[in-house]
Design a protein around this motif. Structure first.
Motif, mmCIF file in Angstrom:
data_model
loop_
_atom_site.group_PDB
_atom_site.id
_atom_site.type_symbol
_atom_site.label_atom_id
_atom_site.label_comp_id
_atom_site.label_asym_id
_atom_site.label_seq_id
_atom_site.Cartn_x
_atom_site.Cartn_y
_atom_site.Cartn_z
ATOM 1 N N UNK A 38 0.832 -1.213 0.000
ATOM 2 C CA UNK A 38 0.000 0.000 0.000
ATOM 3 C C UNK A 38 0.861 1.255 0.000
ATOM 4 N N UNK A 39 1.941 1.252 0.789
ATOM 5 C CA UNK A 39 2.820 2.420 0.855
ATOM 6 C C UNK A 39 3.515 2.657 -0.494
ATOM 7 N N UNK A 40 3.942 1.584 -1.141
ATOM 8 C CA UNK A 40 4.600 1.736 -2.441
ATOM 9 C C UNK A 40 3.625 2.210 -3.505
ATOM 10 N N UNK A 41 2.389 1.730 -3.434
ATOM 11 C CA UNK A 41 1.366 2.183 -4.377
ATOM 12 C C UNK A 41 1.132 3.687 -4.224
ATOM 13 N N UNK A 42 1.032 4.152 -2.976
ATOM 14 C CA UNK A 42 0.851 5.576 -2.710
ATOM 15 C C UNK A 42 2.044 6.372 -3.217
ATOM 16 N N UNK A 43 3.242 5.849 -3.000
ATOM 17 C CA UNK A 43 4.486 6.512 -3.429
ATOM 18 C C UNK A 43 4.530 6.657 -4.945
ATOM 19 N N UNK A 44 4.191 5.592 -5.653
ATOM 20 C CA UNK A 44 4.208 5.626 -7.116
ATOM 21 C C UNK A 44 3.131 6.557 -7.681
ATOM 22 N N UNK A 45 1.928 6.490 -7.105
ATOM 23 C CA UNK A 45 0.836 7.335 -7.592
ATOM 24 C C UNK A 45 1.148 8.807 -7.350
ATOM 25 N N UNK A 46 1.745 9.116 -6.185
ATOM 26 C CA UNK A 46 2.094 10.510 -5.896
ATOM 27 C C UNK A 46 3.163 11.008 -6.864
ATOM 28 N N UNK A 47 4.152 10.172 -7.162
ATOM 29 C CA UNK A 47 5.190 10.575 -8.119
ATOM 30 C C UNK A 47 4.580 10.814 -9.501
ATOM 31 N N UNK A 48 3.647 9.945 -9.887
ATOM 32 C CA UNK A 48 3.003 10.094 -11.185
ATOM 33 C C UNK A 48 2.241 11.409 -11.264
ATOM 34 N N UNK A 49 1.488 11.730 -10.211
ATOM 35 C CA UNK A 49 0.711 12.970 -10.185
ATOM 36 C C UNK A 49 1.609 14.194 -10.185
ATOM 37 N N UNK A 50 2.653 14.161 -9.359
ATOM 38 C CA UNK A 50 3.521 15.328 -9.209
ATOM 39 C C UNK A 50 4.420 15.547 -10.420
ATOM 40 N N UNK A 51 4.600 14.518 -11.250
ATOM 41 C CA UNK A 51 5.430 14.696 -12.446
ATOM 42 C C UNK A 51 4.796 15.677 -13.434
ATOM 43 N N UNK A 52 3.490 15.926 -13.269
ATOM 44 C CA UNK A 52 2.799 16.866 -14.162
ATOM 45 C C UNK A 52 2.728 18.273 -13.558
ATOM 46 N N UNK A 53 3.256 18.438 -12.330
ATOM 47 C CA UNK A 53 3.191 19.737 -11.657
ATOM 48 C C UNK A 53 4.421 20.563 -12.012
ATOM 49 N N UNK A 54 4.207 21.786 -12.465
ATOM 50 C CA UNK A 54 5.336 22.641 -12.831
ATOM 51 C C UNK A 54 5.894 23.414 -11.640
ATOM 52 N N UNK A 55 5.082 23.582 -10.592
ATOM 53 C CA UNK A 55 5.538 24.353 -9.428
ATOM 54 C C UNK A 55 5.092 23.640 -8.148
ATOM 55 N N UNK A 56 5.702 22.477 -7.841
ATOM 56 C CA UNK A 56 5.267 21.716 -6.661
ATOM 57 C C UNK A 56 5.692 22.371 -5.350
ATOM 58 N N UNK A 57 4.840 22.244 -4.357
ATOM 59 C CA UNK A 57 5.124 22.694 -2.994
ATOM 60 C C UNK A 57 4.710 21.577 -2.043
ATOM 61 N N UNK A 58 4.890 21.798 -0.740
ATOM 62 C CA UNK A 58 4.431 20.811 0.235
ATOM 63 C C UNK A 58 2.924 20.635 0.165
ATOM 64 N N UNK A 59 2.207 21.712 -0.100
ATOM 65 C CA UNK A 59 0.753 21.611 -0.238
ATOM 66 C C UNK A 59 0.391 20.753 -1.448
ATOM 67 N N UNK A 60 1.166 20.876 -2.532
ATOM 68 C CA UNK A 60 0.918 20.058 -3.719
ATOM 69 C C UNK A 60 1.157 18.589 -3.413
ATOM 70 N N UNK A 61 2.216 18.304 -2.657
ATOM 71 C CA UNK A 61 2.511 16.921 -2.272
ATOM 72 C C UNK A 61 1.389 16.359 -1.416
ATOM 73 N N UNK A 62 0.901 17.157 -0.490
ATOM 74 C CA UNK A 62 -0.203 16.720 0.368
ATOM 75 C C UNK A 62 -1.413 16.342 -0.477
ATOM 76 N N UNK A 63 -1.717 17.156 -1.482
ATOM 77 C CA UNK A 63 -2.876 16.902 -2.342
ATOM 78 C C UNK A 63 -2.673 15.673 -3.218
ATOM 79 N N UNK A 64 -1.416 15.339 -3.541
ATOM 80 C CA UNK A 64 -1.137 14.213 -4.434
ATOM 81 C C UNK A 64 -1.165 12.869 -3.722
ATOM 82 N N UNK A 65 -1.087 12.877 -2.403
ATOM 83 C CA UNK A 65 -1.060 11.623 -1.651
ATOM 84 C C UNK A 65 -2.451 11.011 -1.571
#
Length: 334
Positions: free
Chosen positions: A210-237
């Motif tokens: 489950x943790x690895x699935x969350x890690x991979x999905x968050x990386x996939x989502x954040x790869x499309x973000x041009x200006x990531x922040x901690x708030x963006x990471x929170x939203x991607x989890x």
């Protein structure tokens, strides 16, 4: 009407000063040559193209894409490119160290030795979380055979490996992430192994699925973000950070990157923070205790009669009959 920012207001009709007029001229040949040489060195040290560096420079200077650089922009442009070059050189050197480490890790017990060392010395479990200086120190120790070879460790029997379906699910997510980011799927799997604390060739415990699935999905989502922040990471989890986790991650980001929740983060910083989320959650996974069914070391000779006696004792009439039969048998035997 307000004067243009950075310019000195002058009475109408008064000609501009020679210094001001010179600043509005295009870059001189010498200035452009200096900038182009810096950009050539940056491209040689990084994966960027020349056009990308020019576009990034104009963006940092607040210029639109079609706006030409002027002589007055030269000092700030030169400083910006020197900073970019310094960062590119550091990143390039770090990549070379990581590549050298990657070549040495599969040999013998090097992977486990390095994992134990960085956990003890730096409190980390993945090479990607170390600073360039720490990486160099690990490489030097490994090249000089100065890392102790750890003794084999027994994994608890309760940590079952991933099922084939779980492994296939992770493999599909890794393939999608690799296609999106251009990163090697092999390196993504290597990062997952290091995060899970297992050596190459071992199977990842299913408790980390489950943790690895969350890690991979968050990386996939954040790869499309041009200006990531901690708030963006929170939203991607998929499972957002709880209040305690949020405080831990914000404290970590402030100490490691001097980054506040609204600070723009680099790709490497985003990955570092996602790794921290994984590791902190992995530490909180409940420990499963195997349910044991203890058996006696030996069976007494009367063991086969215990269950029948229990059944007989539950019925008094049957017990009396059985007692009489036993006495008759004993009397005949005597």
């Amino acid at each position: 009407m307000q004067p243009i920012q950075g310019a000195t207001a002058r009475p109408p009709g008064e000609p501009s000063s020679p210094l001001s007029a010179a600043g509005e001229l295009p870059l001189s040949t010498q200035q452009r040559t200096v900038l182009e040489r810096l950009i050539t060195r940056i491209v040689a040290q990084s994966l960027q193209q020349s056009a990308e560096v020019w576009a990034g420079l104009k963006h940092d200077l607040g210029l639109k894409g079609e706006t030409p650089l002027l002589s007055r922009h030269f000092p700030a442009a030169e400083q910006n490119l020197n900073q970019r070059l310094s960062l590119a050189q550091t990143t390039h050197a770090t990549r070379q160290v990581i590549q050298q480490l990657s070549d040495l890790l599969p040999q013998g017990n090097n992977r486990q030795a390095v994992s134990d060392y960085i956990r003890q010395q730096f409190g980390q479990t993945a090479l990607g979380q170390l600073t360039p200086e720490q990486l160099k120190s690990v490489l030097t120790l490994l090249q000089n055979n100065q890392l102790a070879i750890p003794q084999p460790q027994q994994r608890p029997a309760t940590d079952r490996p991933l099922l084939p379906a779980e492994h296939n699910s992770l493999n599909k997510q890794v393939a999608r992430l690799a296609a999106t980011t251009g990163e090697s799927g092999k390196l993504i799997w290597q990062s997952m192994l290091e995060l899970s604390g297992v050596k190459s060739g071992e199977l990842i415990p299913a408790k980390h699925f489950t943790l690895l699935t969350t890690w991979l999905q968050a990386r996939q989502t954040l790869s499309h973000q041009s200006a990531p922040t901690l708030h963006t990471i929170q939203a991607a989890l998929k499972q957002p950070l709880e209040a305690g986790e949020w405080k831990e991650i914000t404290d970590y980001s402030q100490q490691r990157f001097q980054a506040a929740p609204q600070t723009l983060l680099t790709t490497a910083q985003v990955l570092d923070i996602l790794n921290q989320v994984f590791l902190k959650r992995a530490e909180r996974l409940p420990v499963k205790h195997e349910v044991l069914n203890p058996q006696p070391i030996f069976n007494p000779i009367w063991a086969p009669f215990i269950e029948p006696l229990k059944a007989v004792s539950a019925r008094p009439a049957m017990a009396l009959t059985a007692l009489i039969v036993v006495m008759i048998v004993l009397w005949i035997a005597i």
